[in-house]
Motif scaffolding. Structure first.
Motif, PDB file in Angstrom:
ATOM      1  N   GLN A  52       0.831  -1.214   0.000  1.00 27.80           N
ATOM      2  CA  GLN A  52       0.000   0.000   0.000  1.00 27.80           C
ATOM      3  C   GLN A  52       0.861   1.258   0.000  1.00 27.80           C
ATOM      4  N   THR A  60       7.248  -1.672   4.843  1.00 29.05           N
ATOM      5  CA  THR A  60       6.817  -1.141   6.143  1.00 29.05           C
ATOM      6  C   THR A  60       5.297  -1.108   6.298  1.00 29.05           C
ATOM      7  N   CYS A  64       2.934  -5.392   3.406  1.00 33.28           N
ATOM      8  CA  CYS A  64       4.328  -5.838   3.282  1.00 33.28           C
ATOM      9  C   CYS A  64       4.753  -6.614   4.520  1.00 33.28           C
TER      10      CYS A  64
END
Ligand SMILES: [Zn+2]
Length: 336
Positions: A52, A60, A64
């Motif tokens: 995103q 992060t 992920c």
């Protein structure tokens, strides 16, 4: 963007460009030796597809982190589980059912199929259907160490990405700077790893792996000096017992392959990058005994034996054939 995959910049920049243009393939075949980073690359690609952040994979965002942490519901990893010898059709059917569902927590479902050369014939044929008409929002990533054993019809439907061993200097830098490994240990790990970071990290966590080669090298010397009967006995010591013969045999053959590769390097006048620098005196001795052509032939025999073992041939038989084919004390080339 942070792919953070050691030594595979050509591939990651290609994937980055495809991702930016929305031109990713729906199926990839990652080819390369064990421990080179195929599964890490596949997982990072899954993160990039669901990221995103502004520059995927950001590593992060929630997507992920969940994918890289192995927690994401839309990323499936299919791998052999001991004592399975092949990936059966049941595992593929189960995967196909999940791939037909909408993504649960992300944008895209990703299936990572490790050791694609171990798909059973039935499983491979079932998988073909998915490769021919993949559901939308699905990406398949197959990995293999033995590309030629993957069904050609499967190969032809995947974009092939070849992962090369990581250059020694880069691996050393990674071990010393990123992992804080002392220089001498880093040298040994890099030699042991054959350019595969996964192997180096495994030996860092389990240092006994580095020591495991010492008795194997002694056994190899005994075989090279021995007659037929002794060779078979020594080989039998590795494949004896009821469990784990295949793993033990593979470990021995990989160690011996490193030894022969070292010998070839020494015969070519090179002493840098040896897997077993402590063997240098015996390399000098064998250089007197055999031509480089005999060494190359022995390497070929080892390569073949490793392939046979990976294809589930009988370990005892593979070992018997190999020890007899390795060059004999008086010959200038391997018989057979
Ligand atoms: Zn992200």
């Amino acid at each position: 963007m942070t792919w953070d995959i050691l030594g595979q910049e050509a591939i990651t920049s290609l994937l980055e460009r495809s991702l930016a243009r929305g031109r990713l393939s729906q199926a990839y075949l990652l080819v390369g030796p064990a421990g080179v980073g195929k599964t890490t690359l596949a997982t990072t690609l899954a993160a990039a597809l669901n990221c995103q952040g502004e520059h995927p994979p950001c590593r992060t965002c929630l997507q992920c982190r969940r994918i890289l942490g192995g927690l994401h519901a839309d990323v499936a990893v299919l791998a052999l589980q001991e004592p399975e010898r092949e990936l059966g059709i049941g595992r593929i059917r189960e995967l196909q059912r999940s791939l037909n569902l909408q993504p649960f927590e992300g944008r895209c479902r990703v299936a990572i199929i490790r050791e694609a050369e171990r798909l059973s014939h039935e499983a491979a044929n079932a998988l073909l259907k998915t490769l021919e008409e993949p559901p939308p929002e699905v990406v398949l990533v197959l990995t293999t160490t033995a590309e030629e054993e993957v069904l050609p019809t499967i190969r032809s439907r995947c974009q092939r990405l070849l992962l090369h061993p990581v250059p020694r200097a880069e691996l050393l830098r990674f071990l010393q700077e990123d992992r804080g490994v002392p220089a001498a240990t880093a040298q040994r790990l890099a030699a042991y790893s054959g350019g595969c970071p996964g192997r180096a990290l495994r030996a860092l966590a389990e240092p006994q792996l580095l020591e495991a080669d010492v008795p194997l090298l002694e056994r190899l010397t005994a075989i090279l000096e021995g007659d037929t009967a002794l060779r078979l006995t020594e080989g039998g010591r590795i494949t004896g017992g009821f469990t784990g013969q295949r793993e033990r045999a593979l470990q021995a053959l990989e160690c011996w392959r490193n030894w022969w590769r070292d010998l070839l390097l020494v015969q070519a006048g090179c002493r840098e990058g040896l897997a077993y620098p402590q063997e240098v005196a015996s390399y000098a001795r064998y250089t007197q005994r055999w031509e480089a052509s005999a060494t190359r032939e022995a390497l070929g025999c080892l390569q073949q034996a490793i392939q046979h073992l990976e294809r589930n041939a009988n370990p005892r038989l593979v070992m018997d054939v190999l020890v007899l084919r390795l060059p004999h004390p008086r010959s200038t080339s391997a018989p057979g």
